[in-house]
Design a protein around this motif. Sequence first.
Motif, short mmCIF file in Angstrom:
data_model
loop_
_atom_site.label_atom_id
_atom_site.label_comp_id
_atom_site.label_asym_id
_atom_site.label_seq_id
_atom_site.Cartn_x
_atom_site.Cartn_y
_atom_site.Cartn_z
N ALA A 1 27.95 44.62 33.87
CA ALA A 1 28.73 43.83 32.92
C ALA A 1 29.88 44.69 32.43
O ALA A 1 29.68 45.62 31.65
CB ALA A 1 27.85 43.38 31.75
N GLN B 1 30.33 45.19 28.66
CA GLN B 1 29.26 45.82 27.89
C GLN B 1 29.43 47.34 27.92
O GLN B 1 29.30 47.97 28.96
CB GLN B 1 27.89 45.45 28.48
N THR C 1 31.22 42.04 39.96
CA THR C 1 30.16 42.63 39.14
C THR C 1 28.98 43.19 39.94
O THR C 1 28.05 43.70 39.35
CB THR C 1 29.62 41.59 38.13
#
Length: 60
Positions: free
Chosen positions: A19, A22, A49
């Motif tokens: 992510a 994040q 990703t």
Amino acid sequence: MAVKKKTVRGRKQDRARVAGGQKYEVGYEAKKTGRSALAVKKAVKKVGTSRKRVEKRLGR
């Protein structure tokens, strides 16, 4: 009432992704590959990703 069995499928799929938004995931990947957090973010943006593709892009 029947109890629904929990599966581990979601967790496995989640581990296969990075992510980019994040901070802790970007930091983890940066430490693991020895690259900067910015390099990880750029790699995620470039290849998507998928953790395998991101690590390949970072030269791991």
